[in-house]
Design an enzyme around this catalytic site. Structure first.
Site: not given
Length: 576
Positions: A81, A425
């Site tokens: 292969y 904040k």
């Protein structure tokens, strides 16, 4: 110890005196197919350590024998292969032995189909190291001089340009590896490399190196491109960074625990040996080490606050879950990091192409070692773990900014009593925007989007490359998040020190490990610690995005924070 380094102007195999496998000597890292570590891999990929091929006879002879076996198979007419057949779903087409070399060229060129952004240089370099190490196992049939091309390019600082998109992680990383292969052999001038900050074509690169284009023999292109090396290289860089950032998360927790005047009791060795998960025990041990000597934590099992010189029982006699359950929560996170390192260490020392040649029995075997599901699942787990760690840190930040829970600290950690100030904040909002993204990245991709590529040959896939690429993006976000977490830690411990001891300077109150990091963070921010004011006193004094950017820069590869984490505890991996 005498070492003959590879001559980068010669296209020949490495010729080195023997060293212990993978010994990290001042000359660099040595590859033998068996003993590559993630730390050494990152040393080459990120820190540009030199890398060479072992000349141990047991290694080089096996490589040469595998090449000879392959040549014999071709001459004997045995169908193989990818050597005397076409590829994938076309493997029923035979190839005349006289056309075998041309087939290898065609394979590389046909796969030049990458898309998207360029891969990071460090990730390409990691892939090259992994590919070379895999080929050094002597089961691929490739010549040593071809493997040596990878070393020459690495040590010259020439990095092939590779794109992020193109691999489904089934037959390995065919598309991205084809770009590396085309560049190092000089297939043509469409292949490019990055060299000294510029992009040059591969033929120009070979000319600079005084090398000629390399003609590949049967199977050598397949050996270069058929494997998990790109996803494994990226994953190795990711887990190395991920481990360091997990260490940093422990430091952030240590800051928060001190700022919240929490108890040491959850980290007691007694209780954590009664549920002895190794991750839980290690988390508890590291927290004991990180908090040792702190004047801010409570040593017993009942929390009290010192306010105006009086001791007042808190509303709870024990800490909330995010502190009390820290060892139990981080236990699977730590174990996941450890397990990924173990799995990837196996992967980067494996032969991952097909077919593989058994020189001892003079035969070859068809295999699927190129499937990257181990890598894909591990990267999915790492991203999931990052999300869990971020979720935990986010809860701690929420305690720090809330007067109901922070044991006397100002709301939003405002730095003064001026009602015009918002404190942290906005910083919390930014953190809240990142954390859900990190948990979203924690979703898996290895179990999704099946493809049935090239005539149903690749009818199962791993998505390992996608999982690794996603993890690089998750880590970049995590650096941003980690930088924000550190800013919260500094501001909070300084305000605790002011509340209890009348000074914002936290150095003499913090534990030694957190104090060292505290001082380094101020250095990276270009600021001076003050007894008179916290890090963030007045909204108008600074823009916090500049602080985030400076700390993120220090968390990049080679940055001072990453170097500090590399050289200091708490290490989760004994070999790191």
């Amino acid at each position: 110890m005498s070492v003959n380094c590879i001559d980068n102007t010669q296209d020949k195999p490495a010729q080195l005196h023997s060293m212990k496998p993978n010994e990290q000597h001042q000359q660099g890292i040595y590859l033998d197919g068996e003993s590559l570590t993630i730390e050494h891999l990152v040393g080459v990929a990120v820190d540009n350590l030199p890398v060479y091929l072992s000349n141990c006879s047991s290694v080089t002879e096996k490589i040469d024998k595998a090449h000879q076996c392959l040549q014999h198979f071709v001459k004997s007419g045995v169908p193989i292969y990818g050597v005397t057949t076409n590829f994938g779903g076309l493997a029923n087409q035979s190839i005349d032995p006289k056309d075998c070399q041309q087939l290898q060229k065609n394979l590389i060129k046909a796969l030049k189909t990458g898309a998207g952004q360029r891969m990071r240089v460090a990730d390409v370099r990691a892939a090259m190291v992994v590919r070379a190490n895999a080929l050094m196992k002597g089961a691929s049939g490739i010549r040593l001089e071809v493997i040596n091309r990878l070393m020459i390019f690495l040590n010259a600082g020439m990095t092939p340009l590779v794109y992020e998109l193109g691999s489904i992680g089934a037959s390995g990383d065919l598309v991205p590896l084809s770009y590396i292969a085309g560049a190092i052999i000089g297939l043509d001038d469409s292949y490019e490399v990055e060299y000294k900050g510029k992009t040059i074509d591969a033929l120009t690169a070979l000319n600079i190196l005084n090398l000629a284009p390399l003609i590949l023999e049967p199977k050598e292109a397949l050996s270069l491109i058929n494997g998990t090396s790109v996803m494994a290289g990226i994953a190795s860089n990711c887990i190395y960074e991920g481990e360091l950032l997990t260490r940093l998360a422990l430091y952030s927790h240590a800051f928060y625990i001190q700022a919240l005047s929490a108890s040491m009791d959850p980290f007691n060795e007694f209780t954590n040996t009664l549920k002895p998960h190794r991750g839980q025990r290690l988390a508890a041990q590291h927290m004991r080490e990180l908090l040792a000597g702190s004047a801010l934590i409570k040593k017993g099992n009942i929390n009290v606050n010192k306010i105006a010189g009086q001791q007042v029982f808190d509303d709870l006699v024990q800490d909330r879950y995010s502190i009390r359950c820290l060892p139990q929560y981080l236990s699977p996170c730590i174990e996941t990091v450890q397990n990924i390192v173990s799995s990837l260490t196996i992967e980067i020392n494996s032969a991952t192409d097909n077919p593989l040649i058994d020189v001892d029995n003079n035969t070859f075997h068809y295999t699927g070692n190129f499937l990257g599901l181990d890598i894909a699942v591990n990267m999915d787990r790492l991203r999931h773990t990052i999300g869990l760690i971020a979720k935990h840190l986010d809860v701690q930040i929420a305690l720090l900014v809330s007067p109901e829970f922070n044991r006397g600290l100002p709301a939003s950690l405002v730095g003064n009593q001026d009602n015009l100030n918002l404190g942290l904040k906005g910083l919390q909002l930014c953190a809240n925007s990142i954390m859900p993204m990190l948990t979203y990245y924690g979703n898996s991709i290895s179990d999704r989007f099946p493809t049935h590529a090239e005539q149903y040959n690749q009818n199962i896939n791993s998505q390992g490359m996608a999982a690794a690429i996603f993890t690089t993006k998750s880590l970049e976000l995590f650096k941003q998040y980690s930088a924000i977490c550190l800013l919260f830690g500094i501001q909070a411990v300084e305000q605790r020190c002011k509340l209890e001891y009348g000074s914002y300077d936290a150095r003499i109150r913090l534990s030694k490990p957190t104090c060292d990091l505290y001082e380094l963070l101020y250095q990276e921010l270009g600021l001076t610690i003050s007894a008179e004011r916290p890090l963030i006193e007045n909204d108008m004094d600074q823009a916090l995005d500049s602080y985030i950017a400076k700390l993120v820069s220090a968390l990049e590869s080679g940055g001072n924070l990453m170097l500090y984490l590399k050289n200091h505890g708490p290490s989760l991996i004994p070999t790191f």
